[in-house]
Structure formats: C-alpha cells, structure tokens
Design a protein around this motif. Structure first.
Motif, PDB file in Angstrom:
ATOM      1  N   TYR A  39      34.769  67.152 120.610  1.00 49.69           N
ATOM      2  CA  TYR A  39      33.652  66.197 120.692  1.00 49.69           C
ATOM      3  C   TYR A  39      33.296  65.749 119.288  1.00 49.69           C
ATOM      4  O   TYR A  39      33.669  66.380 118.287  1.00 49.69           O
ATOM      5  CB  TYR A  39      32.428  66.803 121.403  1.00 49.69           C
ATOM      6  CG  TYR A  39      31.732  67.928 120.657  1.00 49.69           C
ATOM      7  CD1 TYR A  39      30.671  67.673 119.802  1.00 49.69           C
ATOM      8  CD2 TYR A  39      32.127  69.251 120.840  1.00 49.69           C
ATOM      9  CE1 TYR A  39      30.020  68.690 119.130  1.00 49.69           C
ATOM     10  CE2 TYR A  39      31.484  70.283 120.182  1.00 49.69           C
ATOM     11  CZ  TYR A  39      30.429  70.001 119.321  1.00 49.69           C
ATOM     12  OH  TYR A  39      29.796  71.023 118.652  1.00 49.69           O
ATOM     13  N   GLU A  40      32.594  64.623 119.211  1.00 45.86           N
ATOM     14  CA  GLU A  40      32.214  64.066 117.908  1.00 45.86           C
ATOM     15  C   GLU A  40      31.033  64.825 117.301  1.00 45.86           C
ATOM     16  O   GLU A  40      30.181  65.297 118.016  1.00 45.86           O
ATOM     17  CB  GLU A  40      31.845  62.583 118.058  1.00 45.86           C
ATOM     18  CG  GLU A  40      33.002  61.717 118.506  1.00 45.86           C
ATOM     19  CD  GLU A  40      34.123  61.643 117.480  1.00 45.86           C
ATOM     20  OE1 GLU A  40      33.831  61.832 116.270  1.00 45.86           O
ATOM     21  OE2 GLU A  40      35.276  61.390 117.882  1.00 45.86           O
ATOM     22  N   TYR A  52      33.670  72.563 132.359  1.00 43.68           N
ATOM     23  CA  TYR A  52      34.442  72.400 131.132  1.00 43.68           C
ATOM     24  C   TYR A  52      35.920  72.557 131.451  1.00 43.68           C
ATOM     25  O   TYR A  52      36.293  73.079 132.508  1.00 43.68           O
ATOM     26  CB  TYR A  52      34.017  73.413 130.072  1.00 43.68           C
ATOM     27  CG  TYR A  52      34.534  74.805 130.306  1.00 43.68           C
ATOM     28  CD1 TYR A  52      35.630  75.295 129.605  1.00 43.68           C
ATOM     29  CD2 TYR A  52      33.920  75.650 131.245  1.00 43.68           C
ATOM     30  CE1 TYR A  52      36.112  76.570 129.818  1.00 43.68           C
ATOM     31  CE2 TYR A  52      34.389  76.934 131.465  1.00 43.68           C
ATOM     32  CZ  TYR A  52      35.480  77.394 130.751  1.00 43.68           C
ATOM     33  OH  TYR A  52      35.962  78.659 130.975  1.00 43.68           O
ATOM     34  N   ARG A  85      30.140  76.047 122.280  1.00 42.32           N
ATOM     35  CA  ARG A  85      30.823  74.786 122.577  1.00 42.32           C
ATOM     36  C   ARG A  85      31.789  74.516 121.431  1.00 42.32           C
ATOM     37  O   ARG A  85      31.366  74.252 120.298  1.00 42.32           O
ATOM     38  CB  ARG A  85      29.819  73.639 122.719  1.00 42.32           C
ATOM     39  CG  ARG A  85      30.472  72.333 123.162  1.00 42.32           C
ATOM     40  CD  ARG A  85      29.483  71.183 123.167  1.00 42.32           C
ATOM     41  NE  ARG A  85      30.104  69.946 123.667  1.00 42.32           N
ATOM     42  CZ  ARG A  85      29.603  68.728 123.517  1.00 42.32           C
ATOM     43  NH1 ARG A  85      28.448  68.562 122.867  1.00 42.32           N
ATOM     44  NH2 ARG A  85      30.230  67.676 123.995  1.00 42.32           N
ATOM     45  N   GLU A  88      36.966  73.939 125.992  1.00 41.06           N
ATOM     46  CA  GLU A  88      35.787  73.230 125.499  1.00 41.06           C
ATOM     47  C   GLU A  88      34.599  74.151 125.280  1.00 41.06           C
ATOM     48  O   GLU A  88      33.743  73.879 124.432  1.00 41.06           O
ATOM     49  CB  GLU A  88      35.429  72.111 126.479  1.00 41.06           C
ATOM     50  CG  GLU A  88      36.497  71.030 126.545  1.00 41.06           C
ATOM     51  CD  GLU A  88      36.285  70.045 127.681  1.00 41.06           C
ATOM     52  OE1 GLU A  88      36.730  68.882 127.546  1.00 41.06           O
ATOM     53  OE2 GLU A  88      35.679  70.431 128.709  1.00 41.06           O
ATOM     54  N   HIS A 126      42.544  64.362 120.092  1.00 38.22           N
ATOM     55  CA  HIS A 126      41.240  64.492 120.740  1.00 38.22           C
ATOM     56  C   HIS A 126      41.403  65.011 122.168  1.00 38.22           C
ATOM     57  O   HIS A 126      42.169  64.448 122.959  1.00 38.22           O
ATOM     58  CB  HIS A 126      40.519  63.143 120.776  1.00 38.22           C
ATOM     59  CG  HIS A 126      40.111  62.641 119.418  1.00 38.22           C
ATOM     60  ND1 HIS A 126      39.016  63.129 118.736  1.00 38.22           N
ATOM     61  CD2 HIS A 126      40.662  61.705 118.612  1.00 38.22           C
ATOM     62  CE1 HIS A 126      38.916  62.506 117.573  1.00 38.22           C
ATOM     63  NE2 HIS A 126      39.902  61.640 117.470  1.00 38.22           N
ATOM     64  N   LYS A 154      34.082  72.776 118.909  1.00 41.86           N
ATOM     65  CA  LYS A 154      34.192  71.423 118.373  1.00 41.86           C
ATOM     66  C   LYS A 154      35.608  71.135 117.888  1.00 41.86           C
ATOM     67  O   LYS A 154      36.149  70.062 118.154  1.00 41.86           O
ATOM     68  CB  LYS A 154      33.203  71.219 117.223  1.00 41.86           C
ATOM     69  CG  LYS A 154      33.178  69.777 116.717  1.00 41.86           C
ATOM     70  CD  LYS A 154      32.062  69.549 115.710  1.00 41.86           C
ATOM     71  CE  LYS A 154      31.978  68.066 115.320  1.00 41.86           C
ATOM     72  NZ  LYS A 154      30.888  67.811 114.341  1.00 41.86           N
TER      73      LYS A 154
END
Length: 344
Positions: free
Chosen positions: A343-344, A13, A47, A112, A317, A49
């Motif tokens: 991330y999406e 990451y 994680r 991340e 992003h 987001k």
C-alpha cells in the motif's frame, strides 16, 4: 493493558501460499483471501507495507529443497517485512498502534497483514524498504564476512553479484573495514553504482573476462571471496584464492531455478591444499547468535549515513506481483534489494 485497535475498513486480506511442491515457483503458489485476524493476548497485528523478495529461498523452498525447513504444503511464503501496528492484544508492552515494525519470520512476508507474538517484532524509525535490505539481508552480509570469512583489514576481497541486495552491502562493509574490494556485475548501471559505493575494481562480466582480469591484475590471489553466484564463477574464484584465502558460499543464484550440472574435474582439495586455502558455506540460521549485534550495528551505520542502501527501482505492487518479482530477481536484472509494496 487493554486491547488497542486502529480504525480499519478492510475485513479481509490476501496472502501467498505454496499449495504444492514444484520446480517452477509460479506453479507452486496460490493466493488466498482470509478474514483479518484479531490479536490475542501478547500479540500484535501488523499491516505489511513492504516485503523483501528472496528469489533463491523462495524457489528452493517451493521445490522442497531446504533441508533445515521440513514443510508440507500448503505453507506460507515470504520472510522479511516492514509495516505498521494496527491492533494490539492484551498484555503487550512496548508497542502502540501506528508504530513502524520490522519482522523476519518465515511466512510473514508475502501477506498484507500478519499476526505475531509481540516479542518477534522490532520497532524501527519508519516503515521504509531500506529496512528490508538491512534485516536480514545486510545482517547476512556482515556476519558472513566477519564470522564465516574472518574478514580483516588490508585484504583483497572479491564480491560477486556485487550490485545485488546482499552484495552492495557487503561491498560497503568490506570498504569500511579497510580492504581493497573487487565487485562483479553485469551492466554499466550496476558498475556505476559499485563505483559510487567505493568499489576499487569493478568487473562487468559482459565486457571483461573475470578469469583474465584476476590473472593479470591480482597475481597474488584473492584473500576473501564472497560468492552469491556459484557455477563457473565459483570455479574461477576458487582458482584465484591466495595463500590462506577463504571462499565463502553465500548463495548460488546461477543454479536456483535449474538442475545442478554434473561437474567432472579434479577434486577440490587439489586447488586448496597447496595454498592452505578453504571453502566455507554461510547460512544465517547457523549463526543466529550474531544477529542482534549485527542488526544494531547496521541500523546505526544506516541512520548515521555511513551505509547506503540501494532499493531496486523497478516497482512491484501487491501480492499478484510477487512471482513476477521473483523471476525478475532470478534473471539478474536487479540493482539493489527487490521489494514488493502492498500500500502507499
């Protein structure tokens, strides 16, 4: 409790660190790539987001100019984040893989993945960016108004940078408390947002002069000022405090990336004394005992649709976009909270 781990294909990451002190954020930072850690007993792996951008704090900490944080580079950056639990260590109760979790630990945002003691995570209904506006940004607005500012009802309250991440929450909280709210901003789009949020008087400083408006329309002065800007805006607000008025310094974004100017004028008590007015400063770590109650109240207001959260529409992003987002926020272009999505 056995360790629980989600099915993860990634092995490494990225995170953002301050490699050196510098007056320029971009020059201070570096991106590192590291193996994704495994949680020990009592820990959870999240994680991230979304992470919130705090350009003022980011700039000052990379300059070594935050007195209560004594750091030596390299150190991790970022604060608030919301994401998903992907691994759980032994002896962890109350969390499952897949839970949405918010965190507000220094160094936990601009990365991340983050590994934290389970008690430092706060479960939320969904990993959405609106949470980052409430924790800790909204918490700061609420506590600053109520504790430092001693906000009451039927007062005249002025909020500078009112369409920003902190300001637009402060506007709504002041209205919910039954006050007349003035908000300053720098664009027609921001003015429209403030009108939608219930601002009684919007001052677009590109079209109107703040000092002239306050002098003409508010001859009795302002009871409470919530100032995020500093500089000449602070000076103007100070001049227009009412008898027993309070000016709360919540930030000074006009100077974060600059050398503070030398000010040559009469001492501040000449403006305060005859009105029994006061200037206070707000810093959340010094009001930590109010955080939990404020957080719970704000989340309830949000989930019951009494509080609207504005997220800045410009997308950012990935780790690489963070310095761009910091400069964007310092420029004053934002409308609502600026966030970065991993991330999406």
């Amino acid at each position: 409790m056995k360790r629980s781990i989600a099915n993860m294909s990634a092995k490494t990451y990225k995170k953002l660190t301050a490699k050196q002190f510098s007056s320029d954020f971009q020059s201070a930072i570096a991106i590192e790539e590291l193996p994704i850690p495994t949680p020990n007993s009592g820990e959870i792996l999240i994680r991230n987001k979304f992470a919130g951008i705090n350009a003022g704090f980011d700039t000052l900490i990379c300059q070594g100019n935050i007195p209560y944080v004594n750091l030596t580079p390299p150190f991790d950056l970022g604060v608030e984040a919301v994401g998903e639990v992907v691994a759980i260590g032994e002896a962890v109760e109350g969390f499952q893989v897949g839970d949405a979790v918010a965190t507000t630990g220094r160094g936990g945002g601009y990365r991340e993945y983050q590994l934290i003691p389970a008690q430092l995570g706060f479960k939320v209904a969904e990993a959405i960016p609106e949470i980052l506006t409430l924790m800790p940004t909204g918490i700061s607005a609420l506590v600053a108004l109520e504790q430092a500012g001693e906000m009451q009802s039927q007062e005249t309250i002025l909020i500078t940078a009112a369409a920003g991440g902190t300001g637009h929450i402060a506007v709504q909280l002041a209205k919910l408390a039954g006050n007349h709210v003035i908000g300053t901003c720098g664009s027609d789009a921001k003015a429209q947002l403030l009108q939608e949020l219930g601002c009684d008087r919007v001052i677009n400083y590109h079209h109107e002069n703040l000092n002239a408006v306050l002098k003409q329309e508010y001859p009795n002065g302002i009871n409470l000022v919530f100032d995020c800007v500093g500089g000449t805006v602070f000076d103007t607000c100070l001049d227009h405090l009412a008898v027993r008025g309070r000016l709360v310094v919540v930030g000074f974004i006009s100077e974060y990336a600059k050398v503070p100017p030398v000010v040559s004028q009469p001492r501040i008590y000449h403006q305060l004394f005859w009105k029994a007015a006061s200037v206070r400063a707000f810093l959340m770590p010094h009001y930590a005992e109010y955080m939990v109650e404020a957080r719970d109240r704000l989340l309830n207001l949000f989930y019951t649709h009494q509080l609207r959260v504005a997220i800045n529409p410009t997308p950012f992003h990935g780790i690489e976009s963070i310095p761009i987002a910091v400069n964007y926020l310092l420029s004053g272009k934002n409308m609502g909270k600026v966030v970065v999505q991993f991330y999406e």
